[in-house]
Motif scaffolding. Structure first.
Motif, PDB file in Angstrom:
ATOM      1  N   SER A  55      46.483  35.384  44.422  1.00  0.00           N
ATOM      2  CA  SER A  55      45.886  35.574  43.104  1.00  0.00           C
ATOM      3  C   SER A  55      44.787  34.544  42.864  1.00  0.00           C
ATOM      4  CB  SER A  55      46.952  35.481  42.005  1.00  0.00           C
ATOM      5  OG  SER A  55      47.500  34.174  41.930  1.00  0.00           O
ATOM      6  N   LYS A  56      44.956  33.343  43.413  1.00  0.00           N
ATOM      7  CA  LYS A  56      43.923  32.314  43.297  1.00  0.00           C
ATOM      8  C   LYS A  56      42.704  32.661  44.140  1.00  0.00           C
ATOM      9  CE  LYS A  56      45.066  27.981  43.212  1.00  0.00           C
ATOM     10  NZ  LYS A  56      45.634  26.663  43.576  1.00  0.00           N
ATOM     11  N   LEU A  57      42.916  33.504  45.147  1.00  0.00           N
ATOM     12  CA  LEU A  57      41.808  33.910  45.999  1.00  0.00           C
ATOM     13  C   LEU A  57      40.921  34.946  45.315  1.00  0.00           C
ATOM     14  CD1 LEU A  57      40.723  33.500  48.932  1.00  0.00           C
ATOM     15  CD2 LEU A  57      42.079  35.511  49.573  1.00  0.00           C
ATOM     16  N   MET A  58      41.500  35.712  44.390  1.00  0.00           N
ATOM     17  CA  MET A  58      40.750  36.761  43.709  1.00  0.00           C
ATOM     18  C   MET A  58      39.865  36.176  42.620  1.00  0.00           C
ATOM     19  SD  MET A  58      41.747  39.405  45.353  1.00  0.00           S
ATOM     20  CE  MET A  58      41.072  40.707  44.315  1.00  0.00           C
ATOM     21  N   ILE A  59      38.649  36.703  42.525  1.00  0.00           N
ATOM     22  CA  ILE A  59      37.726  36.304  41.464  1.00  0.00           C
ATOM     23  C   ILE A  59      37.807  37.341  40.360  1.00  0.00           C
ATOM     24  CG2 ILE A  59      35.302  35.924  40.855  1.00  0.00           C
ATOM     25  CD1 ILE A  59      34.822  34.993  43.687  1.00  0.00           C
ATOM     26  N   MET A  60      38.177  36.907  39.164  1.00  0.00           N
ATOM     27  CA  MET A  60      38.312  37.825  38.039  1.00  0.00           C
ATOM     28  C   MET A  60      36.941  38.278  37.570  1.00  0.00           C
ATOM     29  SD  MET A  60      41.534  38.098  37.768  1.00  0.00           S
ATOM     30  CE  MET A  60      41.596  39.025  36.236  1.00  0.00           C
ATOM     31  N   GLN A  61      36.812  39.574  37.348  1.00  0.00           N
ATOM     32  CA  GLN A  61      35.565  40.139  36.853  1.00  0.00           C
ATOM     33  C   GLN A  61      35.556  40.123  35.329  1.00  0.00           C
ATOM     34  OE1 GLN A  61      33.050  41.000  38.755  1.00  0.00           O
ATOM     35  NE2 GLN A  61      34.144  40.606  40.678  1.00  0.00           N
ATOM     36  N   PRO A  62      34.373  40.000  34.707  1.00  0.00           N
ATOM     37  CA  PRO A  62      34.287  40.069  33.245  1.00  0.00           C
ATOM     38  C   PRO A  62      34.862  41.378  32.723  1.00  0.00           C
ATOM     39  CG  PRO A  62      32.217  39.311  34.181  1.00  0.00           C
ATOM     40  CD  PRO A  62      33.078  39.755  35.337  1.00  0.00           C
ATOM     41  N   ALA A  63      35.449  41.307  31.524  1.00  0.00           N
ATOM     42  CA  ALA A  63      36.105  42.491  30.956  1.00  0.00           C
ATOM     43  C   ALA A  63      35.136  43.644  30.805  1.00  0.00           C
ATOM     44  CB  ALA A  63      36.725  42.137  29.606  1.00  0.00           C
ATOM     45  N   GLU A  64      33.883  43.324  30.398  1.00  0.00           N
ATOM     46  CA  GLU A  64      32.941  44.419  30.190  1.00  0.00           C
ATOM     47  C   GLU A  64      32.589  45.128  31.477  1.00  0.00           C
ATOM     48  OE1 GLU A  64      30.628  40.458  30.189  1.00  0.00           O
ATOM     49  OE2 GLU A  64      32.451  41.318  29.308  1.00  0.00           O
ATOM     50  N   VAL A  65      32.596  44.394  32.616  1.00  0.00           N
ATOM     51  CA  VAL A  65      32.328  45.034  33.889  1.00  0.00           C
ATOM     52  C   VAL A  65      33.451  45.970  34.260  1.00  0.00           C
ATOM     53  CG1 VAL A  65      31.982  44.626  36.354  1.00  0.00           C
ATOM     54  CG2 VAL A  65      30.912  43.099  34.669  1.00  0.00           C
ATOM     55  N   ALA A  66      34.684  45.505  34.039  1.00  0.00           N
ATOM     56  CA  ALA A  66      35.842  46.351  34.330  1.00  0.00           C
ATOM     57  C   ALA A  66      35.830  47.599  33.466  1.00  0.00           C
ATOM     58  CB  ALA A  66      37.130  45.563  34.116  1.00  0.00           C
ATOM     59  N   ASP A  67      35.490  47.450  32.173  1.00  0.00           N
ATOM     60  CA  ASP A  67      35.442  48.599  31.288  1.00  0.00           C
ATOM     61  C   ASP A  67      34.380  49.593  31.730  1.00  0.00           C
ATOM     62  OD1 ASP A  67      37.429  47.461  29.802  1.00  0.00           O
ATOM     63  OD2 ASP A  67      36.106  46.627  28.267  1.00  0.00           O
ATOM     64  N   SER A  68      33.227  49.071  32.148  1.00  0.00           N
ATOM     65  CA  SER A  68      32.153  49.931  32.603  1.00  0.00           C
ATOM     66  C   SER A  68      32.553  50.688  33.854  1.00  0.00           C
ATOM     67  CB  SER A  68      30.895  49.095  32.881  1.00  0.00           C
ATOM     68  OG  SER A  68      29.885  49.886  33.454  1.00  0.00           O
ATOM     69  N   THR A  69      33.246  49.997  34.768  1.00  0.00           N
ATOM     70  CA  THR A  69      33.702  50.636  35.995  1.00  0.00           C
ATOM     71  C   THR A  69      34.696  51.740  35.692  1.00  0.00           C
ATOM     72  OG1 THR A  69      33.403  48.564  37.204  1.00  0.00           O
ATOM     73  CG2 THR A  69      34.812  50.233  38.228  1.00  0.00           C
ATOM     74  N   ALA A  70      35.624  51.465  34.763  1.00  0.00           N
ATOM     75  CA  ALA A  70      36.622  52.473  34.396  1.00  0.00           C
ATOM     76  C   ALA A  70      35.961  53.697  33.786  1.00  0.00           C
ATOM     77  CB  ALA A  70      37.633  51.871  33.417  1.00  0.00           C
ATOM     78  N   THR A  71      34.952  53.470  32.939  1.00  0.00           N
ATOM     79  CA  THR A  71      34.245  54.584  32.306  1.00  0.00           C
ATOM     80  C   THR A  71      33.550  55.440  33.350  1.00  0.00           C
ATOM     81  OG1 THR A  71      33.881  53.275  30.318  1.00  0.00           O
ATOM     82  CG2 THR A  71      32.479  55.214  30.633  1.00  0.00           C
ATOM     83  N   THR A  72      32.911  54.781  34.337  1.00  0.00           N
ATOM     84  CA  THR A  72      32.229  55.509  35.396  1.00  0.00           C
ATOM     85  C   THR A  72      33.198  56.317  36.229  1.00  0.00           C
ATOM     86  OG1 THR A  72      30.559  53.772  35.501  1.00  0.00           O
ATOM     87  CG2 THR A  72      30.709  55.266  37.396  1.00  0.00           C
ATOM     88  N   GLU A  73      34.343  55.706  36.567  1.00  0.00           N
ATOM     89  CA  GLU A  73      35.340  56.412  37.366  1.00  0.00           C
ATOM     90  C   GLU A  73      35.882  57.622  36.616  1.00  0.00           C
ATOM     91  OE1 GLU A  73      38.186  53.460  38.303  1.00  0.00           O
ATOM     92  OE2 GLU A  73      37.031  52.609  39.971  1.00  0.00           O
ATOM     93  N   ASN A  74      36.111  57.464  35.315  1.00  0.00           N
ATOM     94  CA  ASN A  74      36.607  58.584  34.516  1.00  0.00           C
ATOM     95  C   ASN A  74      35.585  59.713  34.478  1.00  0.00           C
ATOM     96  OD1 ASN A  74      38.994  57.275  33.942  1.00  0.00           O
ATOM     97  ND2 ASN A  74      38.234  56.366  32.043  1.00  0.00           N
ATOM     98  N   HIS A  75      34.297  59.341  34.383  1.00  0.00           N
ATOM     99  CA  HIS A  75      33.247  60.353  34.344  1.00  0.00           C
ATOM    100  C   HIS A  75      33.199  61.123  35.652  1.00  0.00           C
ATOM    101  CE1 HIS A  75      29.442  62.306  33.441  1.00  0.00           C
ATOM    102  NE2 HIS A  75      28.963  61.847  34.598  1.00  0.00           N
ATOM    103  N   ILE A  76      33.318  60.380  36.780  1.00  0.00           N
ATOM    104  CA  ILE A  76      33.294  61.036  38.081  1.00  0.00           C
ATOM    105  C   ILE A  76      34.485  61.962  38.222  1.00  0.00           C
ATOM    106  CG2 ILE A  76      33.493  60.633  40.565  1.00  0.00           C
ATOM    107  CD1 ILE A  76      31.942  58.050  40.163  1.00  0.00           C
ATOM    108  N   GLU A  77      35.642  61.509  37.750  1.00  0.00           N
ATOM    109  CA  GLU A  77      36.858  62.306  37.889  1.00  0.00           C
ATOM    110  C   GLU A  77      36.763  63.597  37.087  1.00  0.00           C
ATOM    111  OE1 GLU A  77      41.687  61.863  37.220  1.00  0.00           O
ATOM    112  OE2 GLU A  77      40.342  60.144  36.926  1.00  0.00           O
ATOM    113  N   THR A  78      36.192  63.516  35.884  1.00  0.00           N
ATOM    114  CA  THR A  78      36.129  64.694  35.030  1.00  0.00           C
ATOM    115  C   THR A  78      35.044  65.666  35.464  1.00  0.00           C
ATOM    116  OG1 THR A  78      34.688  63.480  33.510  1.00  0.00           O
ATOM    117  CG2 THR A  78      37.046  63.483  33.032  1.00  0.00           C
TER     118      THR A  78
END
Length: 232
Positions: free
Chosen positions: A159-182
């Motif tokens: 877990s210390k090896l992982m770099i946390m991404q900003p929340a807005e980046v994660a939200d944007s990625t989720a939105t894009t994935e949902n759009h692709i899925e739909t």
């Protein structure tokens, strides 16, 4: 970088009812080499591509990993001897077969500590069929795996090896994935994995708990395991 590039393309064109063989070879600055040979049938659009990658240094892909992994260094070399064959009329019907070997893997964190290493990983692939999502693996052997897992109040080794991404980046990625899925209605075939033989040789695992009043550490050596005819 690349050096000593040799390219042979004798009258290569697509769709003119002719056949051709083409080749590419180059040497890499890190001592590795790449050779590619392509046989193409212009009448049937069938192609047969041979790929030979020798001693490609894994450190070359570090820049692509440091966005999400807090690495200091990635060691090891990759060798590939593979064939890809299919037809340009339906590229998703392409099939892949061959051998993959990785040697001297060493993952070093920012504290200059090796958290995982492997002497060799050797895999022989009978067939990968992209259209059917089928992976037919003859054998997979992992030798000299050495992993150290430590727990701390603030997390653990990985877990210390992982770099946390900003929340807005994660939200944007989720939105894009949902759009692709739909917007994608093509059903994906379930993955079919078959593994003729799996072997783990001479493994070492170290567990350390630093959350206790008196830290606890345990090392298990000479870990060997095998399995035949594994399927998912």
């Amino acid at each position: 970088g690349m050096r000593q590039i040799n390219l042979v393309v004798p009258d290569f064109s697509i769709g003119n009812k002719s056949s051709t063989n083409s080749g590419l070879s180059l040497l890499l600055d890190d001592g590795g080499s790449l050779n590619v040979d392509l046989a193409y049938n212009g009448t049937t659009n069938h192609f047969d591509l041979s790929l030979l990658l020798n001693k490609f240094a894994l450190k070359q892909i570090e820049p692509y990993l440091t966005d999400f992994l807090d690495l200091r260094q990635l060691g090891g070399h990759l060798d590939i001897n593979a064939k890809l064959f299919g037809n340009l009329d339906d590229i998703m019907q392409t099939q892949i077969a061959g051998d993959v070997a990785i040697s001297g893997i060493n993952i070093i964190d920012r504290n200059k500590k090796s958290i995982a290493s492997v002497d060799t990983i050797v895999c022989h692939v009978n067939k990968i069929a992209l259209a059917d999502n089928t992976f037919d693996i003859a054998n997979l052997t992992i030798s000299g795996l050495n992993v150290e897992y430590q727990t701390f109040e603030e997390g653990n080794t990985f877990s210390k090896l992982m770099i946390m991404q900003p929340a807005e980046v994660a939200d944007s990625t989720a939105t894009t994935e949902n759009h692709i899925e739909t917007t994608t209605n093509q059903p994906q075939k379930p993955m079919r994995l078959s593994l003729g033989r799996f072997a783990l040789r001479d493994g070492v695992f170290t567990y350390a708990d630093h959350t206790l009043a008196e830290p606890f550490s345990l090392t298990v050596k000479d870990i060997n395991a095998s399995a035949d005819n594994v399927s998912l």
